[in-house]
Motif scaffolding. Sequence first.
Motif, PDB file in Angstrom:
ATOM      1  N   ASN A 178       0.823  -1.078   0.125  1.00  0.00           N
ATOM      2  CA  ASN A 178      -0.159   0.165  -0.024  1.00  0.00           C
ATOM      3  C   ASN A 178       0.913   1.316  -0.176  1.00  0.00           C
ATOM      4  OD1 ASN A 178      -2.275  -1.747  -0.156  1.00  0.00           O
ATOM      5  ND2 ASN A 178      -3.100  -1.083   1.925  1.00  0.00           N
ATOM      6  N   ARG A 275      -8.613   0.265  -6.093  1.00  0.00           N
ATOM      7  CA  ARG A 275      -9.133   1.258  -4.788  1.00  0.00           C
ATOM      8  C   ARG A 275     -10.005   2.110  -4.764  1.00  0.00           C
ATOM      9  NH1 ARG A 275      -3.957  -0.002  -3.476  1.00  0.00           N
ATOM     10  NH2 ARG A 275      -3.831   1.816  -2.239  1.00  0.00           N
ATOM     11  N   GLN A 276      -9.384   3.301  -6.027  1.00  0.00           N
ATOM     12  CA  GLN A 276     -10.030   4.563  -6.214  1.00  0.00           C
ATOM     13  C   GLN A 276     -11.938   5.099  -6.356  1.00  0.00           C
ATOM     14  OE1 GLN A 276      -7.393   7.818  -7.200  1.00  0.00           O
ATOM     15  NE2 GLN A 276      -6.022   6.032  -7.710  1.00  0.00           N
ATOM     16  N   GLU A 382     -14.725   9.854  -4.589  1.00  0.00           N
ATOM     17  CA  GLU A 382     -14.439  10.795  -3.612  1.00  0.00           C
ATOM     18  C   GLU A 382     -15.440  12.086  -4.481  1.00  0.00           C
ATOM     19  OE1 GLU A 382     -11.862  14.299  -1.912  1.00  0.00           O
ATOM     20  OE2 GLU A 382     -11.380  12.948  -3.493  1.00  0.00           O
ATOM     21  N   ARG A 431     -15.148  12.419   1.752  1.00  0.00           N
ATOM     22  CA  ARG A 431     -14.207  11.847   2.116  1.00  0.00           C
ATOM     23  C   ARG A 431     -13.883  10.612   2.464  1.00  0.00           C
ATOM     24  NH1 ARG A 431     -13.403  17.262   6.433  1.00  0.00           N
ATOM     25  NH2 ARG A 431     -11.450  15.983   6.965  1.00  0.00           N
ATOM     26  N   GLU A 432     -14.922  10.314   3.289  1.00  0.00           N
ATOM     27  CA  GLU A 432     -14.859   8.524   3.204  1.00  0.00           C
ATOM     28  C   GLU A 432     -14.274   7.802   2.149  1.00  0.00           C
ATOM     29  OE1 GLU A 432     -14.658   7.102   6.035  1.00  0.00           O
ATOM     30  OE2 GLU A 432     -15.344   9.374   7.023  1.00  0.00           O
ATOM     31  N   HIS A 433     -14.903   8.254   1.012  1.00  0.00           N
ATOM     32  CA  HIS A 433     -14.410   7.712  -0.272  1.00  0.00           C
ATOM     33  C   HIS A 433     -12.946   8.158  -0.729  1.00  0.00           C
ATOM     34  CE1 HIS A 433     -18.402   6.221   0.194  1.00  0.00           C
ATOM     35  NE2 HIS A 433     -18.155   5.303  -0.228  1.00  0.00           N
ATOM     36  N   ASP A 434     -12.288   8.754  -0.335  1.00  0.00           N
ATOM     37  CA  ASP A 434     -10.919  10.124  -0.672  1.00  0.00           C
ATOM     38  C   ASP A 434     -10.099   8.827  -0.071  1.00  0.00           C
ATOM     39  OD1 ASP A 434      -8.821  11.211  -1.156  1.00  0.00           O
ATOM     40  OD2 ASP A 434      -9.652  13.032  -0.200  1.00  0.00           O
ATOM     41  N   ILE A 435      -9.204   8.064  -1.056  1.00  0.00           N
ATOM     42  CA  ILE A 435      -8.097   6.877  -0.622  1.00  0.00           C
ATOM     43  C   ILE A 435      -7.248   7.920   0.254  1.00  0.00           C
ATOM     44  CG2 ILE A 435      -6.917   7.431  -3.140  1.00  0.00           C
ATOM     45  CD1 ILE A 435      -6.894   4.464  -2.789  1.00  0.00           C
ATOM     46  N   ARG A 437      -7.591   9.489   2.588  1.00  0.00           N
ATOM     47  CA  ARG A 437      -7.511   9.588   3.945  1.00  0.00           C
ATOM     48  C   ARG A 437      -7.539   8.220   4.514  1.00  0.00           C
ATOM     49  NH1 ARG A 437      -8.930  14.299   6.382  1.00  0.00           N
ATOM     50  NH2 ARG A 437     -10.618  13.340   7.811  1.00  0.00           N
ATOM     51  N   GLN A 438      -7.902   7.519   3.413  1.00  0.00           N
ATOM     52  CA  GLN A 438      -7.991   6.142   4.269  1.00  0.00           C
ATOM     53  C   GLN A 438      -6.844   5.456   4.001  1.00  0.00           C
ATOM     54  OE1 GLN A 438     -10.056   3.972   0.547  1.00  0.00           O
ATOM     55  NE2 GLN A 438     -11.824   5.540   0.527  1.00  0.00           N
ATOM     56  N   GLU A 439      -5.794   6.037   3.656  1.00  0.00           N
ATOM     57  CA  GLU A 439      -5.183   5.564   3.682  1.00  0.00           C
ATOM     58  C   GLU A 439      -3.966   6.404   4.225  1.00  0.00           C
ATOM     59  OE1 GLU A 439      -3.380   3.828   0.119  1.00  0.00           O
ATOM     60  OE2 GLU A 439      -5.326   2.245   0.041  1.00  0.00           O
TER      61      GLU A 439
END
Length: 513
Positions: A178, A275-276, A382, A431-435, A437-439
């Motif tokens: 990752n 993943r995006q 996102e 924002r929950e689907h902004d990679i 912020r996820q990683e």
Amino acid sequence: MTGALAPAPLFTGSDWDFSLINRIYETVEPIALQEMKLNIYPNQIEIISAEQMLDAYSSIGMPLFYKHWSFGKQFVTNEMLYRKGLRGLAYELVINSDPCINYLMQENSATMQTLVIAHAAFGHNHFFKNNYVFKQWTDAEGILDYLEFAKRYIAQCEERHGQLAVERVLDAAHALMNQGVHRYPRVRPRDMKEEAEREAERQAYRDRIYDDLWRTVPVGAKAASVPSDQRRAALGLPQENILYFLEKTGPRLESWQREILRIVRLIAQYFYPQRQTKAMNEGCATYTHYRIMTILHDRGWLTDGAFMEFIQSHTNVVYQPTFDSGHFGGFNPYALGFGIMSDIERICMDPTDEDRDWFGDIAGARDPVEVLKDIWANYRDESFVSQFLSPHLIRQWRLFQLLDRESEPDLRVEAIHDERGYRRIRRALAREHDIARQEPDIQVVDVDLAGDRTLMLEHAVTDGVVLDASDAAMVLQSLANLWGYEVALSEVDVESRKELKNHRCHPQPEWIG
């Protein structure tokens, strides 16, 4: 003829054979290509058993892959759950390649084979070929050749250097996958065939920076101090792609180890777009199969019984548990993507005054498929949620935003589905689907060339979320093993620049001899 009523249904029972699969494909294809005007790679249809599907699961869905113990572990786990009835299998698996490879489960009924052909062979296929993220990062034509090269190369390494030595490098590289991607696009997608062909040249490759920086460092003594800006510039720092940095500058790595790191990071990069775009990709495929299956039923190609079977399966796929159901685990990407895309169709065909205020460019456009094709091509999860989640859908889904701060004892409802809350809810869900912020944002920032060659990294901490200590320790151990010297990671708050935590790790003795 396209649009004509069927002389008879395609099938009346659940059984199928290969001639029926061909008839189904030939019936679905003109609806997808001529009526919906989808743009796809040529399709290759493969029928596989449940065990073969489990095998595909274990190797991240690719038809060719190198051997590694973790794939066998995944196979055993998935097989046990499947045999006990605790987990089902996907009806299909589709590969982003040219030709596009579609694996259909042998156990599927005729109705489900029709559904998955529409879903995968046309929905996913169109998205893979046309979405800008896949265009930037993937080479569909060359991926199968590259995977064949990777499998052959790693097998040769096992013969020359031993299975244990190769396994160690793969274990460490997989732990850093990752953090092994470039997050900003190159001028053109990487040619995977060219990568395989250039492997022989890289066997003798010794990077100039590697020579300049490592060969001349005295053993047991401190080197002359190099200005920090020159040192970082020579090393290409800061660098977010940690596997790339190790491949180019790792002081103890041999050429075959560098090539394995390259293989792992190129495969990680290949999956980065998926993943995006999880919600968009599945939403596109689900919308496509729903439209095609409805057309087939309306024109008599599907019986009422077959259509009811489809509706039951489709409803299960897009089911979204509510927050108070007891098994809410976040948003189902199928439900989110399909829900927003169906709402876009409503806005195009029957807009309200509110829709015209919020979506003036598409409200009343009257051609939802063309609008959706433009969206499928130019957005990722996102931006898709940020632009197209409507007040109508927020009310229908009864969305609200919860604020959970460590400093406060109670949860607080920050926004609800009203005039003041629509944009806040939409922004929060996007924002929950902004990679990003996820990683975690971890970058190599410096190397202590004048001292003990410690590799220094920094984690930019947002919202106070630091790394899990045990996970960080395991991943840093893999990094230290590959680097060959001590590794130090600082977790720094992005706003205050205050250091929140510090981690250090030394390589294991068996890695440094």
